[in-house]
Enzyme design. Structure first.
Site, PDB file in Angstrom:
ATOM      1  N   TRP A 164      78.745  41.336  47.952  1.00 25.15           N
ATOM      2  CA  TRP A 164      77.790  40.702  48.871  1.00 25.15           C
ATOM      3  C   TRP A 164      78.406  39.429  49.436  1.00 25.15           C
ATOM      4  CZ3 TRP A 164      74.569  36.416  49.617  1.00 25.15           C
ATOM      5  CH2 TRP A 164      73.490  36.639  50.479  1.00 25.15           C
ATOM      6  N   GLN A 218      72.159  45.821  55.853  1.00 22.97           N
ATOM      7  CA  GLN A 218      72.785  44.573  55.413  1.00 22.97           C
ATOM      8  C   GLN A 218      74.245  44.881  55.110  1.00 22.97           C
ATOM      9  OE1 GLN A 218      70.752  41.215  54.415  1.00 22.97           O
ATOM     10  NE2 GLN A 218      70.419  42.192  56.395  1.00 22.97           N
ATOM     11  N   ASP A 253      62.339  38.831  55.368  1.00 21.40           N
ATOM     12  CA  ASP A 253      62.202  40.279  55.562  1.00 21.40           C
ATOM     13  C   ASP A 253      60.971  40.665  56.392  1.00 21.40           C
ATOM     14  OD1 ASP A 253      64.318  40.112  53.770  1.00 21.40           O
ATOM     15  OD2 ASP A 253      63.100  40.657  52.026  1.00 21.40           O
ATOM     16  N   ASN A 271      73.837  46.611  51.635  1.00 21.92           N
ATOM     17  CA  ASN A 271      72.603  46.707  50.863  1.00 21.92           C
ATOM     18  C   ASN A 271      71.468  47.180  51.762  1.00 21.92           C
ATOM     19  OD1 ASN A 271      73.253  43.616  51.143  1.00 21.92           O
ATOM     20  ND2 ASN A 271      71.069  43.562  50.802  1.00 21.92           N
ATOM     21  N   ASP A 272      70.351  46.507  51.808  1.00 16.77           N
ATOM     22  CA  ASP A 272      69.108  47.050  52.375  1.00 16.77           C
ATOM     23  C   ASP A 272      69.234  47.781  53.724  1.00 16.77           C
ATOM     24  OD1 ASP A 272      68.556  45.148  50.483  1.00 16.77           O
ATOM     25  OD2 ASP A 272      67.427  43.853  51.804  1.00 16.77           O
ATOM     26  N   SER A 306      67.482  40.631  55.930  1.00 15.04           N
ATOM     27  CA  SER A 306      66.785  41.870  56.283  1.00 15.04           C
ATOM     28  C   SER A 306      65.675  41.707  57.316  1.00 15.04           C
ATOM     29  CB  SER A 306      66.203  42.504  55.027  1.00 15.04           C
ATOM     30  OG  SER A 306      67.230  43.109  54.312  1.00 15.04           O
ATOM     31  N   TRP A 325      80.657  45.985  52.020  1.00 14.11           N
ATOM     32  CA  TRP A 325      79.440  45.994  51.200  1.00 14.11           C
ATOM     33  C   TRP A 325      78.228  46.337  52.049  1.00 14.11           C
ATOM     34  CZ3 TRP A 325      77.307  45.052  46.367  1.00 14.11           C
ATOM     35  CH2 TRP A 325      75.959  44.682  46.354  1.00 14.11           C
ATOM     36  N   TRP A 350      71.367  45.694  42.318  1.00 18.37           N
ATOM     37  CA  TRP A 350      72.151  44.457  42.439  1.00 18.37           C
ATOM     38  C   TRP A 350      73.161  44.278  41.321  1.00 18.37           C
ATOM     39  CZ3 TRP A 350      72.771  41.978  46.696  1.00 18.37           C
ATOM     40  CH2 TRP A 350      71.778  42.017  47.682  1.00 18.37           C
TER      41      TRP A 350
HETATM   42  N1  DQQ Z   1      68.331  41.429  50.476  1.00 16.10           N
HETATM   43  C1  DQQ Z   1      68.386  40.695  51.691  1.00 16.10           C
HETATM   44  C2  DQQ Z   1      67.122  39.921  51.742  1.00 16.10           C
HETATM   45  C3  DQQ Z   1      66.198  40.712  50.926  1.00 16.10           C
HETATM   46  C4  DQQ Z   1      67.071  41.214  49.831  1.00 16.10           C
HETATM   47  C5  DQQ Z   1      69.613  39.890  51.770  1.00 16.10           C
HETATM   48  C6  DQQ Z   1      66.576  42.457  49.174  1.00 16.10           C
HETATM   49  O1  DQQ Z   1      66.680  39.719  53.049  1.00 16.10           O
HETATM   50  O2  DQQ Z   1      65.137  39.971  50.504  1.00 16.10           O
HETATM   51  O3  DQQ Z   1      70.764  40.717  51.826  1.00 16.10           O
HETATM   52  O4  DQQ Z   1      67.593  43.265  48.679  1.00 16.10           O
END
Ligand code: DQQ
Length: 491
Positions: free
Chosen positions: A68, A60, A169, A43-44, A109, A41, A298
């Protein structure tokens, strides 16, 4: 001691990647020229930076599943932002501030900066069951590949009085002789960014709230980014949805360092598609401000998950400020290197349904210009990724009556449905330019040189490659169409 724990967690993650990698490769939805995780997986985007001439992209990453989960920082490098090389996992949950037995959260993040020749990562350690839940941490590397978490971690332990346990973040930059950090947070359902300053990246002093939601811009502000562009400052926010359906937006204004206040005049959606989140920017050695974002959302159906992976990044975009003060996002110039098989058509007029031969390949780039002065149809469609019978299609619809452009993926294949709508950017010349990037499971549409962008994941059949133009009650005048097949960046 703690270095040992971290290294063990990293080795375990790398072994997992190596053992599963070939499985994901079989998936028909693997992208050909977009960045994506080797497996698992993603993400960011995180820590987007150029270090010693090379571009670094962290992300991520959960290597253990296509959903996730325990969040690591995956890592890749590139010499040109086009061809990417996967590197060993950079950060893994391992310490009291980023690891818990339920192993669900981890290294959330953050960003990267360069200090005294070292590549420094700043990230949020997230342990759901602990108070404080989210703390700010630092790790460094002198070779850009192996990262050691700082023994001083967490460098910011408590959330500030203006924030709450949602405190994550960090984005850090240098201004004059100090480091500055903004962090996303919330209080009483108002999303905010708060600012800190430091001389050494370890000891941080709280300054206060730099910007906050006006009540309709999200109840939590994630992944903030704040940077100068020409003589203005741009603040980018990924808001968690409140009552309105919000997607990442930018504000153009000025940051007043003395009073710690960001004031803005312009606020705009960054991308009108469904699959665009957590954008992050960096400035490269050529002085370009480059943005990349998570090309996913998401809650969507993700057909690739059954093949062991999920998540992709947008193509990199160069940010420029227009003379009229608006932001333009332009596809990275270097992407022209993967063009092949150029075709040109036009000028021509279309009055009825017309299939454009040679123009709909699944992995391609197309630039089409319409002359609206000579076009009499008030509504027309440009359809891509269409099946032979036209049942499957992704529809770009231009509605000149309502000054709207939309992308309809209700019949685009097995993924999520929905229609993305955007205001049609004003064009004085009367020329409407669509710049379309298609990959195996994505479409990015740049309108009038990036004044407006729509990004979506689509999952059509492999052989749905027709392209149709459909005017309604009138003629469409096409100045020209340029089309290229794009080559794969993966070996
Ligand atoms: N995803 C992260 C966070 C952030 C969020 C966690 C945004 O740090 O706020 O995977 O997609």
């Amino acid at each position: 001691m703690s270095e040992k724990k971290h290294n063990e967690a990293l080795n375990k993650a790398d072994l997992e990647v190596a053992s599963k990698m070939s499985a994901a490769g079989e998936c028909p939805y693997r992208l050909k020229y977009h960045f994506m995780p080797p497996i698992g997986w993603m993400n960011d985007p995180n820590g987007f930076v150029q270090f010693d001439g090379e571009y670094h992209l962290f992300f991520q990453f959960n290597p253990y599943s296509s959903t996730w989960g325990p969040i690591h920082w995956g890592h890749a490098t590139s010499k040109d932002l086009v061809i990417w090389k996967h590197q060993p996992v950079a950060l893994a949950p391992s310490e009291f501030y980023d690891f818990s037995d339920d192993c669900i959260h981890g290294c959330a993040s953050g960003c990267a900066v360069i200090d005294k020749g070292n590549l420094i990562l700043l990230y949020t350690g997230h342990v759901e069951t602990r108070s404080p839940m989210q703390v700010q941490c630092i790790a460094s590397s002198n070779d850009g590949i192996h990262f050691i978490k700082n023994s001083y971690n967490p460098v910011i332990y408590s959330f500030p009085k203006d924030g709450s346990k949602d405190f994550r973040d960090p984005k850090v930059w240098r201004y004059q002789d100090s480091w500055y950090m903004i962090v996303g947070t919330k209080q009483d359902d108002i999303g905010k960014i708060v600012m800190y300053t430091s001389n050494n990246l370890l000891d941080w002093t709280y300054i206060g709230v730099t910007a906050e939601s006006n009540g309709s811009q999200g109840d939590m502000w994630e992944c903030p980014d704040l940077f100068p562009l020409n003589d203005r400052d741009i603040l980018i926010i990924s808001p968690i949805k409140n009552t309105k359906n919000l997607s990442p937006f930018y504000m153009i204004g000025n940051l007043d360092y003395k009073n710690n206040r960001f004031r803005h005049e312009i606020e705009q959606t960054l991308d009108y598609g469904f699959d665009f989140y957590a954008p992050q920017t960096m400035i490269d050695e050529k002085g370009r401000r480059i943005l990349i974002a998570w090309m996913e959302s998401w809650l969507s159906v993700k057909p690739s998950q059954k093949n062991g992976w999920a998540g992709a990044m947008t193509i990199p975009r160069i940010l420029e400020l227009d003379t009229d003060g608006y932001l333009r996002q332009k596809p990275l110039d270097e992407l022209t290197r993967i063009r092949s098989n150029h075709k040109h058509m036009g000028p021509f007029e279309a009055e009825n349904f017309r299939t454009l031969m040679d123009c709909g390949e699944s992995v391609s780039e197309t630039i089409v210009e319409f002359d609206l002065n000579k076009t009499t149809a008030k509504i027309f469609e440009f359809q891509v990724r269409c099946s032979q019978d036209g049942e499957e299609r992704t529809v770009i619809r231009i509605d000149l009556l309502n000054n709207e452009i939309s992308m309809d993926r209700d019949n685009a294949g097995c993924g999520e449905k929905g229609i993305s709508k955007a205001p049609l950017p004003y064009c004085e010349s009367g020329i409407l330019k669509l710049h379309i990037f298609l990959d195996a499971s994505s479409i990015e549409l740049f309108i009038n040189d990036g004044l407006c962008v729509i990004t979506n994941r689509i999952y059509p059949q492999n052989d749905s490659i027709k392209c149709n133009i459909i005017p309604e009650n009138g003629k469409v005048f096409i100045c020209g169409i340029d089309n290229w097949t794009l080559c794969s960046i993966w070996e």
